[in-house]
Design a protein around this motif. Structure first.
Motif, short mmCIF file in Angstrom:
data_model
loop_
_atom_site.label_atom_id
_atom_site.label_comp_id
_atom_site.label_asym_id
_atom_site.label_seq_id
_atom_site.Cartn_x
_atom_site.Cartn_y
_atom_site.Cartn_z
N THR A 1 0.84 -0.97 0.04
CA THR A 1 -0.04 0.02 0.06
C THR A 1 0.79 1.25 -0.10
O THR A 1 0.60 2.12 -0.48
CB THR A 1 -0.87 0.04 1.26
N LEU A 2 2.00 1.24 0.95
CA LEU A 2 2.89 2.25 0.99
C LEU A 2 3.58 2.62 -0.41
O LEU A 2 3.48 3.78 -0.94
CB LEU A 2 3.80 2.11 2.06
N GLN A 3 3.83 1.49 -1.20
CA GLN A 3 4.39 1.98 -2.35
C GLN A 3 3.38 2.57 -3.37
O GLN A 3 3.79 3.26 -4.19
CB GLN A 3 4.92 0.41 -3.04
N LYS A 4 2.30 2.06 -3.21
CA LYS A 4 0.94 2.45 -4.25
C LYS A 4 0.92 3.89 -4.04
O LYS A 4 0.69 4.72 -4.95
CB LYS A 4 -0.13 1.67 -3.92
N ILE A 5 1.00 4.17 -2.70
CA ILE A 5 0.93 5.72 -2.20
C ILE A 5 1.88 6.47 -2.58
O ILE A 5 1.64 7.64 -3.08
CB ILE A 5 0.39 5.63 -0.82
N GLU B 1 -5.59 8.04 -3.21
CA GLU B 1 -4.70 8.21 -1.88
C GLU B 1 -5.27 8.05 -0.63
O GLU B 1 -4.96 7.43 0.30
CB GLU B 1 -3.91 9.50 -2.19
N GLU B 2 -6.19 9.07 -0.66
CA GLU B 2 -7.27 8.98 0.54
C GLU B 2 -7.50 7.52 0.95
O GLU B 2 -7.66 7.15 2.20
CB GLU B 2 -8.01 10.09 0.86
N GLN B 3 -8.26 6.90 0.01
CA GLN B 3 -8.71 5.64 0.14
C GLN B 3 -7.88 4.51 0.57
O GLN B 3 -8.22 3.79 1.59
CB GLN B 3 -9.55 5.10 -1.21
N LEU B 4 -6.67 4.57 -0.07
CA LEU B 4 -5.42 3.70 0.43
C LEU B 4 -5.02 4.11 1.83
O LEU B 4 -4.82 3.08 2.56
CB LEU B 4 -4.29 3.89 -0.38
N ILE B 5 -5.17 5.36 2.44
CA ILE B 5 -4.75 5.94 3.70
C ILE B 5 -5.74 5.37 4.42
O ILE B 5 -5.35 4.79 5.63
CB ILE B 5 -4.64 7.17 3.71
N GLU B 6 -7.03 5.28 4.33
CA GLU B 6 -8.35 4.90 5.16
C GLU B 6 -8.23 3.35 5.34
O GLU B 6 -7.99 2.79 6.43
CB GLU B 6 -9.39 5.31 4.56
N ALA B 7 -7.80 2.84 4.22
CA ALA B 7 -7.70 1.05 4.19
C ALA B 7 -6.46 0.79 4.97
O ALA B 7 -6.68 -0.23 6.01
CB ALA B 7 -7.66 0.70 2.77
N SER B 8 -5.57 1.25 4.94
CA SER B 8 -4.45 1.19 5.70
C SER B 8 -4.45 1.36 7.19
O SER B 8 -4.08 0.64 7.91
CB SER B 8 -3.11 1.96 5.06
N GLU B 9 -5.22 2.42 7.29
CA GLU B 9 -5.37 2.81 8.96
C GLU B 9 -6.20 1.75 9.36
O GLU B 9 -6.14 1.34 10.61
CB GLU B 9 -6.09 4.09 9.10
N ALA B 10 -7.22 1.29 8.80
CA ALA B 10 -8.30 0.32 9.19
C ALA B 10 -7.77 -1.11 9.28
O ALA B 10 -7.67 -1.85 10.35
CB ALA B 10 -9.30 0.20 8.29
N ALA B 11 -6.36 -1.17 8.62
CA ALA B 11 -5.80 -2.43 8.64
C ALA B 11 -4.71 -2.38 9.94
O ALA B 11 -3.93 -3.37 10.03
CB ALA B 11 -5.19 -2.76 7.52
N GLY B 12 -4.75 -1.30 10.64
CA GLY B 12 -3.72 -1.07 11.58
C GLY B 12 -2.39 -0.62 11.13
O GLY B 12 -1.52 -0.77 12.12
N GLU B 13 -2.26 -0.04 10.20
CA GLU B 13 -0.95 0.49 9.68
C GLU B 13 -1.01 1.92 9.09
O GLU B 13 -1.33 2.06 7.84
CB GLU B 13 -0.22 -0.54 8.37
N PRO B 14 -1.27 2.80 10.04
CA PRO B 14 -1.60 4.18 9.62
C PRO B 14 -0.43 4.77 8.97
O PRO B 14 0.60 4.46 9.17
CB PRO B 14 -1.64 4.96 11.07
N ILE B 15 -0.72 5.50 7.84
CA ILE B 15 0.24 6.39 7.18
C ILE B 15 -0.13 7.70 6.97
O ILE B 15 -1.28 8.07 6.86
CB ILE B 15 -0.06 5.80 5.37
N ALA B 16 1.10 8.38 7.31
CA ALA B 16 0.72 9.92 7.57
C ALA B 16 0.28 10.61 6.06
O ALA B 16 0.76 10.14 5.18
CB ALA B 16 2.09 10.58 7.94
N ARG B 17 -0.71 11.66 6.31
CA ARG B 17 -1.23 12.26 5.23
C ARG B 17 -0.21 13.33 4.64
O ARG B 17 0.61 13.85 5.56
CB ARG B 17 -2.41 13.07 5.36
N ARG B 18 -0.25 13.81 3.40
CA ARG B 18 0.79 14.70 2.96
C ARG B 18 0.15 16.01 3.73
O ARG B 18 -0.89 16.10 3.94
CB ARG B 18 0.31 15.07 1.41
N VAL B 19 1.14 16.99 4.02
CA VAL B 19 0.93 18.24 4.78
C VAL B 19 -0.19 19.24 3.73
O VAL B 19 -0.83 19.86 4.22
CB VAL B 19 2.12 19.00 5.21
#
Lengths: 119, 204
Positions: free
Chosen positions: B2-6, B136-154
């Motif tokens: 997911t991180l790579q995709k983001i 991007e936001e959908q992937l961040i939400e999915a990652s967060e739901a999977a317990g692997e939060p990813i910081a959003r762009r500032v």
């Protein structure tokens, strides 16, 4: 329509990030204090140990004197290790501060957007 | 994964933002700059010709003529006086030569787009950014739901981060024959009614 629950969640995440950052800085301070204390102790111990070690008569060195030298070296080694950890903690803290600042800026934007939309 | 995709989405977003920034920075395309230069030089030549003709007529009328006199602007608080030599130089140098000289470094100007193409490209960039940022936001939400939060762009856009899909409008209510009146207040119908205060952010 604004997703308020999500905004609250992001605010909580930011608060957690800030807490983690503060905790890291506390660990850095404790390690630095520990390193300083151990260093001071080692210096004082070294003064005491080496003043009592005769420059001649190596054969007369007692086991207690040698043990004191060993303890001093161990204390100094520990102080150095503490300082190394403290330096790493500080680097981690600085790295997190950047993320924390960005998170704060993003949160600010999100709140402003939410408030403007609300008006 | 997911991180790579983001990361790849963010690279694409940055490229689009840079392109948009360049489109906004440069007001004219290379072709438009070229056309303006050609037009100006042509106008200078024409001005010089008119001046010369006017001077000739003045001479014939026995008035004083001012051949080869450059127009000088008045100095102001902000600007020094300047002599406008452009018409004379264009007339003596020849239109083509002056144009060639002024356009010698035209390659340093980005190719750019004309106004119509630019507007179309800006719209396309906006649409592409919308799609990418939503993904991007959908992937961040999915990652967060999977317990692997990813910081959003500032510089994540609030409308993307806080946006919710448009509510599907409810079908118009048609009372069925024999249906009791209480059905009007059934939970299914009330669920669409927003609670007071919903949509208002208040710091906790």
């Amino acid at each position: 329509m604004i997703d308020i629950a999500k905004l609250n969640r992001i605010e909580e995440q930011h608060a957690e990030l800030a807490d983690a950052s503060r905790a890291l800085f506390e660990r850095y301070k404790r390690r630095t204090a520990s390193a300083k204390e151990k260093h001071g102790l080692a210096v004082r111990l070294a003064d005491a140990v080496f003043q009592n070690l005769p420059l001649t008569g190596l054969a007369d060195y007692t086991n207690e004197q040698l043990q004191a030298v060993r303890i001093d070296i161990l204390t100094l080694t520990s102080a150095r290790d503490d300082q190394r950890v403290a330096v790493q903690l500080l680097a981690d803290f600085n790295g997190r501060q950047k993320a924390l600042n960005e998170s704060a800026a993003l949160l600010h934007n999100l709140k402003q957007y939410a408030n403007v939309r609300d008006e | 994964m997911t991180l790579q995709k983001i990361q790849s989405i963010r690279t694409a977003i940055a490229a689009l933002q840079a392109e948009r920034s360049q489109l906004l920075t440069y007001k004219l395309s290379r072709a438009e700059v070229r056309a303006q230069i050609e037009s100006r030089v042509s106008a200078w030549v024409e001005t010089a010709r008119e001046e010369a003709a006017s001077n000739l007529r003045d001479m014939a009328l026995g008035r004083g003529a001012h051949h080869l006199v450059a127009e000088v602007s008045e100095a102001s608080r902000s600007f020094a006086a300047t002599a406008n030599l452009a018409p004379l130089l264009a007339a003596f140098g020849g239109e083509k030569k002056v144009v060639a000289h002024l356009l010698a470094d035209i390659d340093t100007v980005p190719e750019g787009l004309d106004a119509t193409a630019k507007a179309a490209r800006m719209d396309a960039i906006a649409a592409e950014l919308d799609a990418l940022e939503r993904e991007e936001e959908q992937l961040i939400e999915a990652s967060e739901a999977a317990g692997e939060p990813i910081a959003r762009r500032v510089d994540s856009r609030p409308e993307i981060v806080l946006g919710v899909p448009d509510v599907v409008p409810a079908k118009p209510y048609v009372k069925q024959s024999g249906e009791p009146r209480e059905a009007l207040n059934s939970p299914e119908r009330l669920v669409a009614v927003a609670a007071p205060g919903v949509g208002v952010y208040s710091p906790r």
